[in-house]
Design a protein around this motif. Structure first.
Motif, PDB file in Angstrom:
ATOM      1  N   VAL A 108       0.861  -1.188   0.000  1.00 53.58           N
ATOM      2  CA  VAL A 108       0.000   0.000   0.000  1.00 53.58           C
ATOM      3  C   VAL A 108       0.893   1.232   0.000  1.00 53.58           C
ATOM      4  CG1 VAL A 108      -1.697   1.303   1.356  1.00 53.58           C
ATOM      5  CG2 VAL A 108      -1.882  -1.190   1.174  1.00 53.58           C
ATOM      6  N   SER A 109       0.476   2.270  -0.700  1.00 55.50           N
ATOM      7  CA  SER A 109       1.270   3.490  -0.808  1.00 55.50           C
ATOM      8  C   SER A 109       1.514   4.135   0.551  1.00 55.50           C
ATOM      9  CB  SER A 109       0.550   4.497  -1.712  1.00 55.50           C
ATOM     10  OG  SER A 109       1.197   5.754  -1.683  1.00 55.50           O
ATOM     11  N   THR A 110       2.761   4.541   0.767  1.00 49.15           N
ATOM     12  CA  THR A 110       3.092   5.309   1.973  1.00 49.15           C
ATOM     13  C   THR A 110       3.042   6.800   1.688  1.00 49.15           C
ATOM     14  OG1 THR A 110       5.457   5.178   1.419  1.00 49.15           O
ATOM     15  CG2 THR A 110       4.565   3.481   2.894  1.00 49.15           C
ATOM     16  N   ALA A 111       2.893   7.163   0.403  1.00 48.47           N
ATOM     17  CA  ALA A 111       2.892   8.576   0.021  1.00 48.47           C
ATOM     18  C   ALA A 111       1.492   9.182   0.028  1.00 48.47           C
ATOM     19  CB  ALA A 111       3.508   8.740  -1.366  1.00 48.47           C
ATOM     20  N   THR A 112       0.461   8.349  -0.021  1.00 50.71           N
ATOM     21  CA  THR A 112      -0.919   8.843  -0.032  1.00 50.71           C
ATOM     22  C   THR A 112      -1.455   8.871   1.393  1.00 50.71           C
ATOM     23  OG1 THR A 112      -1.245   7.845  -2.212  1.00 50.71           O
ATOM     24  CG2 THR A 112      -3.220   8.484  -0.984  1.00 50.71           C
ATOM     25  N   PRO A 113      -1.814  10.043   1.910  1.00 50.83           N
ATOM     26  CA  PRO A 113      -2.295  10.138   3.293  1.00 50.83           C
ATOM     27  C   PRO A 113      -3.448   9.183   3.580  1.00 50.83           C
ATOM     28  CG  PRO A 113      -1.913  12.336   2.394  1.00 50.83           C
ATOM     29  CD  PRO A 113      -1.756  11.369   1.251  1.00 50.83           C
ATOM     30  N   GLY A 114      -3.312   8.430   4.640  1.00 54.41           N
ATOM     31  CA  GLY A 114      -4.362   7.528   5.089  1.00 54.41           C
ATOM     32  C   GLY A 114      -4.369   6.170   4.436  1.00 54.41           C
ATOM     33  N   ALA A 115      -3.611   5.991   3.353  1.00 57.50           N
ATOM     34  CA  ALA A 115      -3.655   4.711   2.638  1.00 57.50           C
ATOM     35  C   ALA A 115      -3.107   3.570   3.483  1.00 57.50           C
ATOM     36  CB  ALA A 115      -2.893   4.822   1.320  1.00 57.50           C
ATOM     37  N   LEU A 116      -1.975   3.793   4.113  1.00 56.38           N
ATOM     38  CA  LEU A 116      -1.343   2.739   4.895  1.00 56.38           C
ATOM     39  C   LEU A 116      -2.231   2.292   6.050  1.00 56.38           C
ATOM     40  CD1 LEU A 116       1.334   1.208   4.747  1.00 56.38           C
ATOM     41  CD2 LEU A 116       2.278   2.809   6.414  1.00 56.38           C
ATOM     42  N   GLU A 117      -2.959   3.240   6.637  1.00 57.49           N
ATOM     43  CA  GLU A 117      -3.815   2.924   7.796  1.00 57.49           C
ATOM     44  C   GLU A 117      -5.154   2.323   7.380  1.00 57.49           C
ATOM     45  OE1 GLU A 117      -1.007   6.225   8.658  1.00 57.49           O
ATOM     46  OE2 GLU A 117      -2.562   5.925   7.116  1.00 57.49           O
ATOM     47  N   ALA A 203      -6.113   8.995  -6.426  1.00 61.77           N
ATOM     48  CA  ALA A 203      -6.508   9.034  -5.019  1.00 61.77           C
ATOM     49  C   ALA A 203      -5.486   9.864  -4.249  1.00 61.77           C
ATOM     50  CB  ALA A 203      -6.586   7.622  -4.451  1.00 61.77           C
ATOM     51  N   THR A 204      -5.946  10.890  -3.561  1.00 62.77           N
ATOM     52  CA  THR A 204      -5.039  11.758  -2.793  1.00 62.77           C
ATOM     53  C   THR A 204      -5.177  11.554  -1.291  1.00 62.77           C
ATOM     54  OG1 THR A 204      -6.685  13.549  -2.842  1.00 62.77           O
ATOM     55  CG2 THR A 204      -5.007  13.531  -4.579  1.00 62.77           C
ATOM     56  N   GLN A 205      -6.223  10.848  -0.881  1.00 59.95           N
ATOM     57  CA  GLN A 205      -6.404  10.575   0.549  1.00 59.95           C
ATOM     58  C   GLN A 205      -7.339   9.383   0.717  1.00 59.95           C
ATOM     59  OE1 GLN A 205      -7.706  13.949   2.831  1.00 59.95           O
ATOM     60  NE2 GLN A 205      -7.846  12.807   4.742  1.00 59.95           N
ATOM     61  N   VAL A 206      -7.012   8.524   1.678  1.00 61.77           N
ATOM     62  CA  VAL A 206      -7.853   7.372   1.975  1.00 61.77           C
ATOM     63  C   VAL A 206      -8.282   7.440   3.430  1.00 61.77           C
ATOM     64  CG1 VAL A 206      -7.991   4.856   2.069  1.00 61.77           C
ATOM     65  CG2 VAL A 206      -6.638   5.960   0.267  1.00 61.77           C
ATOM     66  N   GLY A 207      -9.577   7.536   3.629  1.00 60.41           N
ATOM     67  CA  GLY A 207     -10.115   7.545   4.982  1.00 60.41           C
ATOM     68  C   GLY A 207     -10.736   6.205   5.321  1.00 60.41           C
ATOM     69  N   PRO A 208     -11.240   6.044   6.537  1.00 61.94           N
ATOM     70  CA  PRO A 208     -11.852   4.773   6.925  1.00 61.94           C
ATOM     71  C   PRO A 208     -13.149   4.472   6.179  1.00 61.94           C
ATOM     72  CG  PRO A 208     -12.096   6.407   8.653  1.00 61.94           C
ATOM     73  CD  PRO A 208     -11.158   6.990   7.663  1.00 61.94           C
ATOM     74  N   ASP A 209     -13.765   5.504   5.585  1.00 63.40           N
ATOM     75  CA  ASP A 209     -15.039   5.289   4.901  1.00 63.40           C
ATOM     76  C   ASP A 209     -15.130   6.014   3.560  1.00 63.40           C
ATOM     77  OD1 ASP A 209     -15.146   7.868   5.817  1.00 63.40           O
ATOM     78  OD2 ASP A 209     -17.047   7.651   6.888  1.00 63.40           O
ATOM     79  N   ARG A 210     -13.986   6.505   3.037  1.00 63.01           N
ATOM     80  CA  ARG A 210     -14.025   7.213   1.763  1.00 63.01           C
ATOM     81  C   ARG A 210     -12.644   7.300   1.132  1.00 63.01           C
ATOM     82  NH1 ARG A 210     -16.489  12.642   3.487  1.00 63.01           N
ATOM     83  NH2 ARG A 210     -17.475  11.172   4.929  1.00 63.01           N
ATOM     84  N   VAL A 211     -12.665   7.570  -0.172  1.00 64.63           N
ATOM     85  CA  VAL A 211     -11.434   7.836  -0.922  1.00 64.63           C
ATOM     86  C   VAL A 211     -11.606   9.191  -1.592  1.00 64.63           C
ATOM     87  CG1 VAL A 211      -9.957   7.136  -2.844  1.00 64.63           C
ATOM     88  CG2 VAL A 211     -10.950   5.401  -1.334  1.00 64.63           C
ATOM     89  N   VAL A 212     -10.701  10.102  -1.318  1.00 65.24           N
ATOM     90  CA  VAL A 212     -10.764  11.443  -1.885  1.00 65.24           C
ATOM     91  C   VAL A 212      -9.875  11.504  -3.118  1.00 65.24           C
ATOM     92  CG1 VAL A 212     -10.390  13.912  -1.461  1.00 65.24           C
ATOM     93  CG2 VAL A 212     -11.196  12.422   0.399  1.00 65.24           C
ATOM     94  N   LEU A 213     -10.426  12.050  -4.215  1.00 64.19           N
ATOM     95  CA  LEU A 213      -9.695  12.158  -5.466  1.00 64.19           C
ATOM     96  C   LEU A 213      -9.086  13.545  -5.630  1.00 64.19           C
ATOM     97  CD1 LEU A 213     -12.183  10.305  -7.858  1.00 64.19           C
ATOM     98  CD2 LEU A 213     -10.413   9.358  -6.371  1.00 64.19           C
ATOM     99  N   ARG A 214      -8.165  13.664  -6.582  1.00 61.85           N
ATOM    100  CA  ARG A 214      -7.461  14.931  -6.784  1.00 61.85           C
ATOM    101  C   ARG A 214      -8.411  16.066  -7.135  1.00 61.85           C
ATOM    102  NH1 ARG A 214      -2.306  15.761  -7.228  1.00 61.85           N
ATOM    103  NH2 ARG A 214      -1.826  13.577  -7.685  1.00 61.85           N
ATOM    104  N   ASP A 215      -9.495  15.748  -7.831  1.00 63.36           N
ATOM    105  CA  ASP A 215     -10.446  16.797  -8.215  1.00 63.36           C
ATOM    106  C   ASP A 215     -11.412  17.172  -7.095  1.00 63.36           C
ATOM    107  OD1 ASP A 215     -12.213  14.665  -8.114  1.00 63.36           O
ATOM    108  OD2 ASP A 215     -12.604  14.613 -10.265  1.00 63.36           O
ATOM    109  N   GLY A 216     -11.220  16.582  -5.911  1.00 62.47           N
ATOM    110  CA  GLY A 216     -12.041  16.920  -4.754  1.00 62.47           C
ATOM    111  C   GLY A 216     -13.194  15.977  -4.491  1.00 62.47           C
ATOM    112  N   ARG A 217     -13.506  15.107  -5.436  1.00 62.35           N
ATOM    113  CA  ARG A 217     -14.594  14.162  -5.207  1.00 62.35           C
ATOM    114  C   ARG A 217     -14.254  13.195  -4.081  1.00 62.35           C
ATOM    115  NH1 ARG A 217     -15.653  11.368 -10.839  1.00 62.35           N
ATOM    116  NH2 ARG A 217     -13.435  11.937 -11.126  1.00 62.35           N
ATOM    117  N   ALA A 218     -15.253  12.821  -3.314  1.00 61.66           N
ATOM    118  CA  ALA A 218     -15.086  11.840  -2.242  1.00 61.66           C
ATOM    119  C   ALA A 218     -15.966  10.634  -2.556  1.00 61.66           C
ATOM    120  CB  ALA A 218     -15.450  12.433  -0.906  1.00 61.66           C
ATOM    121  N   LEU A 219     -15.337   9.486  -2.743  1.00 65.07           N
ATOM    122  CA  LEU A 219     -16.069   8.263  -3.043  1.00 65.07           C
ATOM    123  C   LEU A 219     -16.281   7.476  -1.760  1.00 65.07           C
ATOM    124  CD1 LEU A 219     -14.078   7.063  -6.202  1.00 65.07           C
ATOM    125  CD2 LEU A 219     -16.129   8.493  -6.135  1.00 65.07           C
TER     126      LEU A 219
END
Length: 388
Positions: A108-117, A203-219
């Motif tokens: 898993v990427s260590t450069a994308t915030p939240g991905a490792l966790e 993907a610029t951020q991975v949270g416990p319940d969403r993935v945030v994309l570079r364009d600001g969308r949250a999946l």
């Protein structure tokens, strides 16, 4: 008085098992295979393990020569000067030749915030088992986001969507190694299975319940799976051996380490002339055969040949009932030709089963494995080394 040549193979995957089996062509070779797991992992079926329709493992007794001594341990350091391999248990193995077949990793990427966790990896047995266990607690309709649209991501998305999962695949480009027709075939099947593909996305951020994309969308994502990119174990670099920038062992075209003639590389962790082949089971096994043949040639007093394998295509499963077979030039560049549908699924399954059959046959009849030649390595090398 006859002498015995000690060969240690590090890694019990596709390349390592084939190398160990092929070495048994000579009765005067003492073969040791070092691997941390007691069973062989079919990495090409890990997405099926998660879906629950295959366990993705095979007993070594079915595919490994009985001439090889299997040591369940991890390699910590290669002492090239002393011709010794230090194991995690503290033991040392002496060798005359060492075949470096440690394979690749899919972290898993260590450069994308939240991905490792928050994200799960898929490329190794333990991570796939953790993911499978997690999904037992997740309803079918809950959203799953897969980050990475290479072949691993495509196969995972298809398999899980076919099983009724709500899957979204996030990628910069879908199947970048495929030709236009092959990509269309994959996209059509994913759509038919109900999977959503979000292209030109990062993907610029991975949270416990969403993935945030570079364009600001949250999946929304109940479970996020990371399939973007490969790495390799750090054993070669940790041992002070020359590697490329990804950490693959640098070799010449006989697959001999540029630092030490007693060390050879095979599979995903090899970087011949700084121009590594695509990481895949299809190419790992010819590399293993070639590295072993280099050892056998030297023991016979012959000059080893240079590497020149040929790729014939890429086989992609799209669930259990469809697939895409992307045809390619021998140099692994995709051709504008592909096979799709149920026929492709049948071919893909035959390839998966055939891979184990090749290993088992090489154990019974060492030297029987062969592969297409003519990958035009010399032409590729004129472009100059990359990744060093």
């Amino acid at each position: 008085m006859t002498s015995t040549t000690r060969v240690v193979v590090v890694g019990g995957g596709y390349a390592g098992v084939l190398a160990a089996n092929r070495l048994s062509r000579r009765a005067d070779i003492d073969i040791t295979l070092v691997n941390p797991r007691p069973a062989f992992v079919e990495r090409i079926r890990l997405h099926q393990l998660v879906a629950g329709n295959d366990d993705a493992v095979e007993d070594y007794s079915a595919i490994l020569t009985d001439r090889a001594k299997l040591i369940l341990d991890s390699a910590e350091r290669i002492d090239a000067a002393a011709h010794q391999l230090r194991l995690s248990s503290g033991a040392f193995l002496g060798y005359d030749y060492l075949i470096y077949a440690v394979g690749s990793t899919a972290p898993v990427s260590t450069a994308t915030p939240g991905a490792l966790e928050n994200a799960y990896a898929l490329g190794e047995l333990e991570s796939a088992q953790r993911l499978a266990a997690r999904l037992t607690d997740v309803p079918l309709q809950a959203p799953i986001v897969i980050v990475g649209g290479g072949l691993t991501g495509i196969e995972a998305a298809s398999e899980w969507a076919e099983a009724g999962r709500n899957v979204t695949l996030v990628t910069g480009a879908l199947g970048p190694s495929l030709a236009k027709g092959g990509r269309k075939s994959v996209a059509k099947r994913l759509t038919k299975l109900g999977a959503t593909v979000v292209e030109n996305a990062t993907a610029t951020q991975v949270g416990p319940d969403r993935v945030v994309l570079r364009d600001g969308r949250a999946l929304p994502s109940a479970v996020t799976v990371w399939t973007a990119g490969f790495g390799v174990p750090t054993l070669a670099a940790d041992s002070g051996l020359s590697t490329d920038r990804l950490g693959r062992l640098l070799t010449d075209e006989t697959l001999t380490s540029v630092d030490d003639p007693s060390i050879l590389a095979a599979g995903d962790a090899a970087s011949p002339s700084g121009q590594p082949l695509r990481m895949s089971c299809q190419l790992a096994m010819p590399l293993a055969s070639h590295a072993t043949d280099t050892v056998l040639a030297r023991l016979a007093g012959r000059e080893p040949a240079n590497l020149n394998p040929a790729s014939v295509g890429q086989c992609i499963s799209l669930g259990r009932h469809a697939g895409t077979i992307q045809m390619s030039h021998f140099d692994d560049v995709a051709l504008p030709m592909h096979i799709g549908g149920h026929l492709a699924a049948t071919i893909k399954e035959s390839v998966c089963k055939g891979t184990l059959s090749f290993l088992a046959k090489e154990a019974r009849k060492p030297g029987s494995y062969f592969w297409p030649r003519g990958g035009k390595r010399a032409k590729l090398l004129k472009k100059g080394p990359v990744g060093v």
